[in-house]
Write a protein that holds these residues in place. Structure first.
Motif, mmCIF file in Angstrom:
data_model
loop_
_atom_site.group_PDB
_atom_site.id
_atom_site.type_symbol
_atom_site.label_atom_id
_atom_site.label_comp_id
_atom_site.label_asym_id
_atom_site.label_seq_id
_atom_site.Cartn_x
_atom_site.Cartn_y
_atom_site.Cartn_z
ATOM 1 N N VAL A 34 0.856 -1.184 0.000
ATOM 2 C CA VAL A 34 0.000 0.000 0.000
ATOM 3 C C VAL A 34 0.893 1.235 0.000
ATOM 4 C CG1 VAL A 34 -1.813 1.227 1.221
ATOM 5 C CG2 VAL A 34 -1.711 -1.261 1.344
ATOM 6 N N TYR A 35 0.706 2.098 -1.009
ATOM 7 C CA TYR A 35 1.446 3.362 -1.038
ATOM 8 C C TYR A 35 0.774 4.377 -0.123
ATOM 9 C CZ TYR A 35 4.457 2.142 -4.980
ATOM 10 O OH TYR A 35 5.401 1.574 -5.779
ATOM 11 N N SER A 36 1.561 5.249 0.470
ATOM 12 C CA SER A 36 1.064 6.347 1.310
ATOM 13 C C SER A 36 0.050 5.860 2.320
ATOM 14 C CB SER A 36 0.422 7.449 0.471
ATOM 15 O OG SER A 36 1.121 7.665 -0.702
ATOM 16 N N HIS A 64 -1.745 -3.444 -17.633
ATOM 17 C CA HIS A 64 -2.005 -2.060 -18.030
ATOM 18 C C HIS A 64 -1.227 -1.099 -17.129
ATOM 19 C CE1 HIS A 64 -4.611 -1.531 -14.552
ATOM 20 N NE2 HIS A 64 -5.004 -2.767 -14.790
ATOM 21 N N THR A 65 -1.176 0.156 -17.517
ATOM 22 C CA THR A 65 -0.493 1.182 -16.731
ATOM 23 C C THR A 65 -1.088 1.248 -15.327
ATOM 24 O OG1 THR A 65 -0.361 2.405 -18.757
ATOM 25 C CG2 THR A 65 0.256 3.566 -16.800
ATOM 26 N N GLY A 66 -0.221 1.208 -14.340
ATOM 27 C CA GLY A 66 -0.709 1.296 -12.958
ATOM 28 C C GLY A 66 -1.210 -0.015 -12.392
ATOM 29 N N SER A 67 -0.913 -1.123 -13.064
ATOM 30 C CA SER A 67 -1.416 -2.399 -12.553
ATOM 31 C C SER A 67 -0.521 -2.960 -11.457
ATOM 32 C CB SER A 67 -1.551 -3.409 -13.692
ATOM 33 O OG SER A 67 -0.313 -3.559 -14.329
ATOM 34 N N GLY A 68 0.635 -2.322 -11.236
ATOM 35 C CA GLY A 68 1.480 -2.732 -10.121
ATOM 36 C C GLY A 68 2.739 -3.488 -10.519
ATOM 37 N N LYS A 69 3.096 -3.443 -11.803
ATOM 38 C CA LYS A 69 4.270 -4.193 -12.255
ATOM 39 C C LYS A 69 5.550 -3.675 -11.605
ATOM 40 C CE LYS A 69 3.547 -2.988 -16.535
ATOM 41 N NZ LYS A 69 2.387 -2.120 -16.481
ATOM 42 N N SER A 70 5.739 -2.367 -11.684
ATOM 43 C CA SER A 70 6.969 -1.813 -11.119
ATOM 44 C C SER A 70 7.020 -2.034 -9.618
ATOM 45 C CB SER A 70 7.075 -0.323 -11.423
ATOM 46 O OG SER A 70 7.062 -0.113 -12.811
ATOM 47 N N THR A 71 5.881 -1.908 -8.969
ATOM 48 C CA THR A 71 5.831 -2.144 -7.530
ATOM 49 C C THR A 71 6.215 -3.593 -7.236
ATOM 50 O OG1 THR A 71 3.987 -0.605 -7.494
ATOM 51 C CG2 THR A 71 4.376 -1.890 -5.503
ATOM 52 N N LEU A 72 5.700 -4.502 -8.027
ATOM 53 C CA LEU A 72 5.981 -5.922 -7.811
ATOM 54 C C LEU A 72 7.476 -6.202 -7.907
ATOM 55 C CD1 LEU A 72 4.939 -8.897 -7.618
ATOM 56 C CD2 LEU A 72 4.965 -8.913 -10.094
ATOM 57 N N PHE A 112 15.898 -0.151 -13.907
ATOM 58 C CA PHE A 112 14.663 0.630 -13.801
ATOM 59 C C PHE A 112 14.125 1.097 -15.140
ATOM 60 C CE2 PHE A 112 15.439 0.655 -9.376
ATOM 61 C CZ PHE A 112 14.191 0.829 -8.842
ATOM 62 N N GLN A 113 12.908 1.615 -15.057
ATOM 63 C CA GLN A 113 12.174 2.007 -16.253
ATOM 64 C C GLN A 113 12.906 3.098 -17.055
ATOM 65 O OE1 GLN A 113 8.218 2.355 -14.938
ATOM 66 N NE2 GLN A 113 7.290 2.210 -16.938
ATOM 67 N N TYR A 114 13.469 4.073 -16.358
ATOM 68 C CA TYR A 114 14.160 5.144 -17.082
ATOM 69 C C TYR A 114 15.607 5.215 -16.641
ATOM 70 C CZ TYR A 114 9.505 6.217 -18.456
ATOM 71 O OH TYR A 114 8.246 6.106 -18.970
ATOM 72 N N SER A 224 7.089 -5.641 -19.809
ATOM 73 C CA SER A 224 6.957 -5.047 -21.132
ATOM 74 C C SER A 224 5.492 -4.797 -21.425
ATOM 75 C CB SER A 224 7.550 -5.983 -22.181
ATOM 76 O OG SER A 224 7.124 -5.603 -23.466
ATOM 77 N N HIS A 225 5.249 -3.901 -22.382
ATOM 78 C CA HIS A 225 3.868 -3.666 -22.791
ATOM 79 C C HIS A 225 3.548 -4.382 -24.089
ATOM 80 C CE1 HIS A 225 3.250 -0.032 -20.064
ATOM 81 N NE2 HIS A 225 2.348 -0.927 -19.780
ATOM 82 N N SER A 226 4.554 -5.028 -24.659
ATOM 83 C CA SER A 226 4.353 -5.598 -25.985
ATOM 84 C C SER A 226 4.096 -7.099 -25.915
ATOM 85 C CB SER A 226 5.575 -5.312 -26.849
ATOM 86 O OG SER A 226 5.640 -6.237 -27.904
ATOM 87 N N ILE B 2 9.864 8.276 0.436
ATOM 88 C CA ILE B 2 10.070 9.699 0.618
ATOM 89 C C ILE B 2 8.800 10.480 0.316
ATOM 90 C CG2 ILE B 2 10.866 11.290 -1.162
ATOM 91 C CD1 ILE B 2 13.684 10.807 -0.054
ATOM 92 N N ARG B 3 7.924 9.887 -0.515
ATOM 93 C CA ARG B 3 6.743 10.627 -0.915
ATOM 94 C C ARG B 3 5.740 10.711 0.223
ATOM 95 N NH1 ARG B 3 4.319 9.639 -6.830
ATOM 96 N NH2 ARG B 3 2.246 9.395 -5.999
ATOM 97 N N ASP B 4 5.985 9.967 1.279
ATOM 98 C CA ASP B 4 5.064 10.038 2.410
ATOM 99 C C ASP B 4 5.054 11.415 3.048
ATOM 100 O OD1 ASP B 4 4.553 7.476 1.925
ATOM 101 O OD2 ASP B 4 5.789 6.650 3.509
#
Ligand SMILES: Nc1ncnc2c1ncn2[C@@H]1O[C@H](COP(=O)(O)OP(=O)(O)OP(=O)(O)O)[C@@H](O)[C@H]1O
Ligand SMILES: [Mg+2]
Lengths: 310, 268
Positions: A34-36, A64-72, A112-114, A224-226, B2-4
């Motif tokens: 859970v973020y924040s 899809h975007t925001g589905s939690g891949k990066s978090t995972l 990372f992504q970027y 990936s998105h492809s 940090i965003r917290d």
């Protein structure tokens, strides 16, 4: 006919000869994140995920975007701590007090992504040396690793002394991947390594990653998105949807559920749609092929058995 | 991680307070703060409490968020209370040890200061919880506009303020990302002595500065491409307009201020 048999291939469990690398298994047990937490902006990015990633697989993660891949994937090398649940590496809880998380980050490399986010040195070679030197190698040893890694991702030797900030996006990506690869990880996790690349650069990088998988026998986790890329490279495909695992199977099986993928903002590879339509129109093709050459063979075979004009 | 740390801790709940004009809220907060210093005794503070309580209920912001701001001033609160209690000279001495004395006057003063401090923080938290940072700078710009006459570049200042506010969360997020990327490469931002720690920050600071400059440059280009120029005759997309709600609010505020002044005159 041979194509039909292939469709039921099991998920390959590591290459022979790297058996001892069965050390390198990652396991997520009922992980939620859970973020924040405790604010008005609470977001449940992962919702009770359980997964096992044995050594040696080529795993694709799509969603899809925001589905939690990066978090995972940030859970895989202990960059974020699960709100609930456990992450195990070789059966050990990576958040136990006596677990060496720095060591883990050398074994599970994350790109990372970027990539421009992590380049900081004066020249490319020094930047790639950063990881190995943090592992305690001397500058000479680190340089050796760095050179090897840079060549492996197809980065030209004549650019080794350039400033990382003079490079093109594709070259930066390669340097970033090399920066992690130089640490000799057993598991390489890549978050959309091909975002923003031209088709040629994309294929090159993915081919090199697939090559690493073959040569070094390391586990690859590729976000990936492809769908086309997934069909071509992954031996196992995990589909994320709103923080949950929607599918986890060989790509062919996943694509056969293409009708269920669409509401998740995803689609099967285009070839799947062509094959489906051909089948509906009465051509006895195998609608579960996922790549272009397979499709070609299947269509040709179908035309031949029907005896139609070629 | 940090965003917290959320700055401008806006809590969207769409209440009446949220819909008020930022100027109204700004002036309202000022009036409330003034009133807290006008009141001197229990009946006065009862009125202030009533007013604040009503505002909290109307704002529909969970109480938990409102009291969060108090955590930050807890230490200050403790210190002022201790100093006031122990060092205020007075007639009715309750307890004495060397130069420390506890007097009745001291206790009263400490209680008054504590209440004032707490109300001040809660009052201004309520404003930031119900107003976005951008609305706040807009409101401030309008309120300070008369200063233009004496050549204070009000618009430019508020523009800089809103850009800075806009960029704080972005930079925090970026810091978080870069930190993670470097930790993934074995960086350690915690170990070592001060010099080593400073050195360890290089892999974080270099990319951070580069990206901050790139963002600033991009923003400047984008503004120029749209022919931005500030100052005179510039109109706003969403100009601030007082509504009936604000009129009602001002009437209530005026009444409240009148009560506060009256109480002061009566010495309550
Ligand atoms: N640092 C953060 N703070 C708060 N919420 C976040 C943060 N990072 C991600 N989220 C939220 O968590 C959810 C999952 O985000 P995540 O980055 O894992 O998605 P993703 O699948 O990687 O998306 P994409 O394909 O766009 O990269 C999203 O709803 C996102 O808004
Ligand atoms: Mg992502």
């Amino acid at each position: 006919m041979s194509i039909m048999k292939e469709t039921k291939e099991p998920v390959p469990a590591g290459k022979p000869g790297v058996e001892e690398a069965s050390a390198g298994t990652l396991e997520l047990k009922d992980v939620s994140y859970v973020y924040s937490e405790g604010t008005a902006y609470e977001i449940r990015a992962l919702d009770h995920i359980s997964l096992t990633m044995p050594s040696g697989q080529f795993i694709g993660i799509i969603g899809h975007t925001g589905s939690g891949k990066s978090t995972l994937i940030q859970h895989l090398n202990a960059l974020i701590r699960p709100t609930e649940g456990q992450v195990l590496y070789n059966g050990q809880d990576i958040w136990a007090d006596d677990f060496d998380r720095k060591e883990l980050r050398g074994q599970v490399g994350l790109v990372f992504q970027y990539p421009e986010h992590q380049l900081f040195e004066n020249d490319v070679l020094s930047d790639v040396c950063f990881g190995p030197m943090n592992q305690g190698l001397s500058r000479e040893e680190a340089e050796e690793q760095a050179k090897k890694a840079l060549l492996q991702v197809g980065f030209k030797e004549k650019n080794f002394k350039k400033s990382p900030f003079e490079l093109s996006g594709g070259q930066k990506k390669r340097v970033a991947i090399a920066g992690v690869l130089a640490m000799n990880p057993r598991v390489l996790v890549l978050d959309e390594p091909t975002a923003g690349l031209d088709p040629k650069g994309r294929d090159e990088i993915l081919d090199q990653i697939a090559g690493l998988h073959e040569e070094r026998g390391i586990t690859i986790v590729l976000v990936s998105h492809s769908m086309e890329d997934m069909a071509r490279y992954a031996s196992r495909l995990i589909v994320m949807d709103h923080g949950k695992v929607a599918f986890d199977d060989v790509p062919k099986e996943v694509f056969s559920h293409y009708k269920e993928l669409e509401p998740m903002g995803l689609a099967a590879p285009q070839i799947t749609y062509i094959m489906q339509t051909l089948k509906e129109r009465g051509l006895p093709v195998d609608e579960r092929v996922t790549t272009l050459p397979e499709a070609r063979d299947s269509i040709l075979a179908a035309l031949r058995t029907r005896g139609g004009a070629l | 991680m940090i965003r917290d740390i959320t700055l401008g801790q806006y809590y969207p709940s769409g209440s009446v307070l949220h819909r008020l004009d930022p100027r109204t809220k700004f002036i309202g907060t000022l009036i409330f703060i003034v009133s807290v210093f006008l009141f001197r005794r229990v009946p006065g503070y009862a009125v202030a409490t009533l007013f604040l309580g009503a505002m909290i209920v109307i704002s529909r912001v969970p109480v938990k968020f409102i009291f969060k701001g108090l955590k930050a001033i807890f230490v200050i609160l403790l210190f002022t209370a201790a100093f006031n209690i122990l060092l205020t000279p007075g007639e009715t001495v309750l307890w004495k040890w060397k130069f420390l004395t506890v007097t009745k006057e001291g206790l009263v003063l400490a209680a008054r200061m504590a209440v004032r401090l707490v109300y001040l923080v809660i009052g201004s938290s309520l404003m930031t919880l119900t107003t976005t940072p951008n609305q706040l700078t807009d409101g401030l710009e309008r309120l300070l506009r008369p200063l233009n006459r004496i050549h204070v570049p009000v618009h430019e200042i508020s523009m800089m303020m809103s850009i800075a506010l806009r960029f704080i969360p972005i930079l925090l997020e970026e810091t978080d990302k870069i930190m993670k990327a470097q930790i993934a490469r074995g960086a350690d931002f915690e170990k070592g002595n001060i010099i080593q720690k400073a050195k360890n920050m290089v892999p974080l600071l270099v990319p951070l500065f580069i990206s901050a400059f790139r963002r600033a440059n991009d923003l400047a280009m984008a503004m120029e491409a749209r022919c931005y120029h500030g100052g005179d005759h510039r109109t706003q997309m969403k100009p601030l307009k007082y509504s009936r709600l604000d009129v009602i609010a001002y009437v209530i505020l005026a009444a409240y201020l009148a009560v506060a002044i009256l109480f002061r005159v009566l010495g309550l």
